[in-house]
Design a protein around this motif. Sequence first.
Motif, PDB file in Angstrom:
ATOM      1  N   ASP A  52       0.839  -1.193   0.000  1.00 28.82           N
ATOM      2  CA  ASP A  52       0.000   0.000   0.000  1.00 28.82           C
ATOM      3  C   ASP A  52       0.875   1.244   0.000  1.00 28.82           C
ATOM      4  O   ASP A  52       2.109   1.160  -0.087  1.00 28.82           O
ATOM      5  CB  ASP A  52      -0.959  -0.006   1.192  1.00 28.82           C
ATOM      6  N   ALA A  53       0.245   2.397   0.088  1.00 31.81           N
ATOM      7  CA  ALA A  53       0.994   3.657   0.017  1.00 31.81           C
ATOM      8  C   ALA A  53       1.997   3.769   1.158  1.00 31.81           C
ATOM      9  O   ALA A  53       3.118   4.254   0.967  1.00 31.81           O
ATOM     10  CB  ALA A  53       0.029   4.847   0.037  1.00 31.81           C
ATOM     11  N   ALA A  54       1.614   3.303   2.348  1.00 33.54           N
ATOM     12  CA  ALA A  54       2.528   3.383   3.493  1.00 33.54           C
ATOM     13  C   ALA A  54       3.756   2.500   3.270  1.00 33.54           C
ATOM     14  O   ALA A  54       4.877   2.893   3.611  1.00 33.54           O
ATOM     15  CB  ALA A  54       1.803   2.961   4.772  1.00 33.54           C
ATOM     16  N   ALA A  55       3.547   1.317   2.696  1.00 31.84           N
ATOM     17  CA  ALA A  55       4.681   0.432   2.424  1.00 31.84           C
ATOM     18  C   ALA A  55       5.583   1.027   1.349  1.00 31.84           C
ATOM     19  O   ALA A  55       6.809   1.018   1.476  1.00 31.84           O
ATOM     20  CB  ALA A  55       4.180  -0.945   1.994  1.00 31.84           C
ATOM     21  N   ARG A  56       4.995   1.554   0.294  1.00 32.27           N
ATOM     22  CA  ARG A  56       5.803   2.138  -0.783  1.00 32.27           C
ATOM     23  C   ARG A  56       6.581   3.349  -0.311  1.00 32.27           C
ATOM     24  O   ARG A  56       7.664   3.651  -0.819  1.00 32.27           O
ATOM     25  CB  ARG A  56       4.910   2.489  -1.974  1.00 32.27           C
ATOM     26  N   ALA A  57       6.036   4.043   0.684  1.00 39.57           N
ATOM     27  CA  ALA A  57       6.715   5.228   1.209  1.00 39.57           C
ATOM     28  C   ALA A  57       8.010   4.878   1.932  1.00 39.57           C
ATOM     29  O   ALA A  57       8.829   5.771   2.196  1.00 39.57           O
ATOM     30  CB  ALA A  57       5.778   5.986   2.149  1.00 39.57           C
ATOM     31  N   LEU A  58       8.214   3.607   2.250  1.00 39.19           N
ATOM     32  CA  LEU A  58       9.463   3.203   2.902  1.00 39.19           C
ATOM     33  C   LEU A  58      10.659   3.365   1.964  1.00 39.19           C
ATOM     34  O   LEU A  58      11.797   3.423   2.419  1.00 39.19           O
ATOM     35  CB  LEU A  58       9.362   1.750   3.374  1.00 39.19           C
ATOM     36  N   GLY A  59      10.404   3.411   0.668  1.00 37.21           N
ATOM     37  CA  GLY A  59      11.459   3.707  -0.296  1.00 37.21           C
ATOM     38  C   GLY A  59      12.310   2.520  -0.704  1.00 37.21           C
ATOM     39  O   GLY A  59      13.342   2.692  -1.351  1.00 37.21           O
ATOM     40  N   HIS A  60      11.892   1.315  -0.377  1.00 37.93           N
ATOM     41  CA  HIS A  60      12.668   0.131  -0.718  1.00 37.93           C
ATOM     42  C   HIS A  60      12.308  -0.339  -2.126  1.00 37.93           C
ATOM     43  O   HIS A  60      11.373   0.155  -2.751  1.00 37.93           O
ATOM     44  CB  HIS A  60      12.396  -0.980   0.282  1.00 37.93           C
ATOM     45  N   ARG A  61      13.052  -1.329  -2.603  1.00 36.56           N
ATOM     46  CA  ARG A  61      12.795  -1.880  -3.928  1.00 36.56           C
ATOM     47  C   ARG A  61      11.704  -2.931  -3.857  1.00 36.56           C
ATOM     48  O   ARG A  61      11.672  -3.740  -2.931  1.00 36.56           O
ATOM     49  CB  ARG A  61      14.093  -2.494  -4.495  1.00 36.56           C
ATOM     50  N   ILE A  62      10.833  -2.912  -4.866  1.00 34.15           N
ATOM     51  CA  ILE A  62       9.732  -3.872  -4.960  1.00 34.15           C
ATOM     52  C   ILE A  62       9.796  -4.502  -6.344  1.00 34.15           C
ATOM     53  O   ILE A  62       9.875  -3.787  -7.350  1.00 34.15           O
ATOM     54  CB  ILE A  62       8.372  -3.191  -4.749  1.00 34.15           C
ATOM     55  N   VAL A  63       9.805  -5.833  -6.389  1.00 30.32           N
ATOM     56  CA  VAL A  63       9.826  -6.537  -7.666  1.00 30.32           C
ATOM     57  C   VAL A  63       8.653  -7.508  -7.708  1.00 30.32           C
ATOM     58  O   VAL A  63       8.032  -7.812  -6.698  1.00 30.32           O
ATOM     59  CB  VAL A  63      11.161  -7.276  -7.903  1.00 30.32           C
ATOM     60  N   ASP A  64       8.367  -8.003  -8.902  1.00 30.91           N
ATOM     61  CA  ASP A  64       7.184  -8.828  -9.093  1.00 30.91           C
ATOM     62  C   ASP A  64       7.396 -10.294  -8.762  1.00 30.91           C
ATOM     63  O   ASP A  64       6.423 -11.020  -8.542  1.00 30.91           O
ATOM     64  CB  ASP A  64       6.701  -8.715 -10.541  1.00 30.91           C
ATOM     65  N   SER A  65       8.645 -10.753  -8.750  1.00 29.16           N
ATOM     66  CA  SER A  65       8.894 -12.176  -8.591  1.00 29.16           C
ATOM     67  C   SER A  65      10.313 -12.429  -8.119  1.00 29.16           C
ATOM     68  O   SER A  65      11.180 -11.534  -8.179  1.00 29.16           O
ATOM     69  CB  SER A  65       8.683 -12.897  -9.925  1.00 29.16           C
ATOM     70  N   LEU A  66      10.572 -13.647  -7.680  1.00 32.33           N
ATOM     71  CA  LEU A  66      11.939 -14.035  -7.334  1.00 32.33           C
ATOM     72  C   LEU A  66      12.819 -14.092  -8.576  1.00 32.33           C
ATOM     73  O   LEU A  66      14.034 -13.880  -8.483  1.00 32.33           O
ATOM     74  CB  LEU A  66      11.935 -15.386  -6.623  1.00 32.33           C
ATOM     75  N   ASP A  67      12.241 -14.346  -9.726  1.00 32.87           N
ATOM     76  CA  ASP A  67      13.016 -14.276 -10.967  1.00 32.87           C
ATOM     77  C   ASP A  67      13.548 -12.865 -11.190  1.00 32.87           C
ATOM     78  O   ASP A  67      14.692 -12.677 -11.631  1.00 32.87           O
ATOM     79  CB  ASP A  67      12.157 -14.700 -12.158  1.00 32.87           C
ATOM     80  N   ASP A  68      12.732 -11.860 -10.875  1.00 35.17           N
ATOM     81  CA  ASP A  68      13.178 -10.471 -10.996  1.00 35.17           C
ATOM     82  C   ASP A  68      14.280 -10.165  -9.986  1.00 35.17           C
ATOM     83  O   ASP A  68      15.236  -9.440 -10.288  1.00 35.17           O
ATOM     84  CB  ASP A  68      12.006  -9.513 -10.779  1.00 35.17           C
ATOM     85  N   ALA A  69      14.156 -10.704  -8.777  1.00 34.47           N
ATOM     86  CA  ALA A  69      15.203 -10.513  -7.774  1.00 34.47           C
ATOM     87  C   ALA A  69      16.518 -11.114  -8.251  1.00 34.47           C
ATOM     88  O   ALA A  69      17.595 -10.530  -8.055  1.00 34.47           O
ATOM     89  CB  ALA A  69      14.779 -11.145  -6.446  1.00 34.47           C
ATOM     90  N   LEU A  70      16.449 -12.270  -8.882  1.00 32.03           N
ATOM     91  CA  LEU A  70      17.650 -12.889  -9.427  1.00 32.03           C
ATOM     92  C   LEU A  70      18.260 -12.022 -10.520  1.00 32.03           C
ATOM     93  O   LEU A  70      19.490 -11.861 -10.587  1.00 32.03           O
ATOM     94  CB  LEU A  70      17.320 -14.276  -9.977  1.00 32.03           C
ATOM     95  N   ARG A  71      17.435 -11.429 -11.367  1.00 36.07           N
ATOM     96  CA  ARG A  71      17.969 -10.554 -12.414  1.00 36.07           C
ATOM     97  C   ARG A  71      18.667  -9.336 -11.814  1.00 36.07           C
ATOM     98  O   ARG A  71      19.679  -8.869 -12.342  1.00 36.07           O
ATOM     99  CB  ARG A  71      16.845 -10.134 -13.360  1.00 36.07           C
ATOM    100  N   LEU A  72      18.130  -8.815 -10.721  1.00 36.35           N
ATOM    101  CA  LEU A  72      18.803  -7.709 -10.026  1.00 36.35           C
ATOM    102  C   LEU A  72      20.194  -8.110  -9.587  1.00 36.35           C
ATOM    103  O   LEU A  72      21.172  -7.357  -9.764  1.00 36.35           O
ATOM    104  CB  LEU A  72      17.997  -7.297  -8.789  1.00 36.35           C
ATOM    105  N   LEU A  73      20.307  -9.268  -8.961  1.00 34.91           N
ATOM    106  CA  LEU A  73      21.606  -9.748  -8.500  1.00 34.91           C
ATOM    107  C   LEU A  73      22.546 -10.033  -9.656  1.00 34.91           C
ATOM    108  O   LEU A  73      23.719  -9.666  -9.617  1.00 34.91           O
ATOM    109  CB  LEU A  73      21.412 -11.010  -7.650  1.00 34.91           C
ATOM    110  N   ASP A  74      22.045 -10.678 -10.671  1.00 30.19           N
ATOM    111  CA  ASP A  74      22.878 -11.055 -11.800  1.00 30.19           C
ATOM    112  C   ASP A  74      23.436  -9.833 -12.514  1.00 30.19           C
ATOM    113  O   ASP A  74      24.581  -9.834 -12.960  1.00 30.19           O
ATOM    114  CB  ASP A  74      22.063 -11.917 -12.767  1.00 30.19           C
TER     115      ASP A  74
END
Length: 226
Positions: A199-221
């Motif tokens: 929600d808006a409060a969570a997004r306001a924390l300013g962290h990264r949000i991805v759609d899947s663990l595959d996306d998280a792997l692409r970030l690392l790679d």
Amino acid sequence: MSRIEPLPFMPEAVVFDMDGLMLDSERAIIDCLARAAAETGHPLEQALWLSMVGLGDAVCREMLVERLGADDAQALLQRSQALYEARVDAGVPHRPGIVALLDWLQQRAIPRAVATSTRRPLALRKLRAAGLLHRFDAVCTSSDVASPKPAPDVYLLAASRLGVAPARCLVLEDSPTGVRAALAAGMTPVQVPDMLAPDAAARALGHRIVDSLDDALRLLDARFVG
């Protein structure tokens, strides 16, 4: 993939939440709670179960005691636990992408830990049944710390057991509660939402949000050098 900035550093360790992040267990837990509530004569709204996602057992118990009273809450939880243990013993399904991500980290000798709000005996049982326990260098649970998420305790313990400074740890979480715990620990969280959209409060924390663990792997790679 969500539009996010690249990781600012190559993590020296990655710390994983368990339920809803690695294991598709949040749906199983909520289903067991709802079934137990109906069976014990206390059907409760779905919004209540969703509000418990990412919280520790003690907090969830108090929420039910407030709604139902101590005796009825205890009866509901005992029935729910029996239903859930049968699911655990059958092996809770993996979330998509977890095996590929763990393979990638293992191939590069990047230390890995679990930091979960689940109590230790059940956490070990779930990881073992899912065939993931041997993938981690440390498993840290709510049994091992004074305060559960959103307090930073379990994440700080994970960093200590891995021998890596919190600032050099990447955290993967599905819930805002876990994200707040990781931020409080001085770590860099990436959220992979499961049942609850940020929600808006969570997004306001300013962290990264991805759609899947595959996306998280692409970030690392994309960040990996060498």
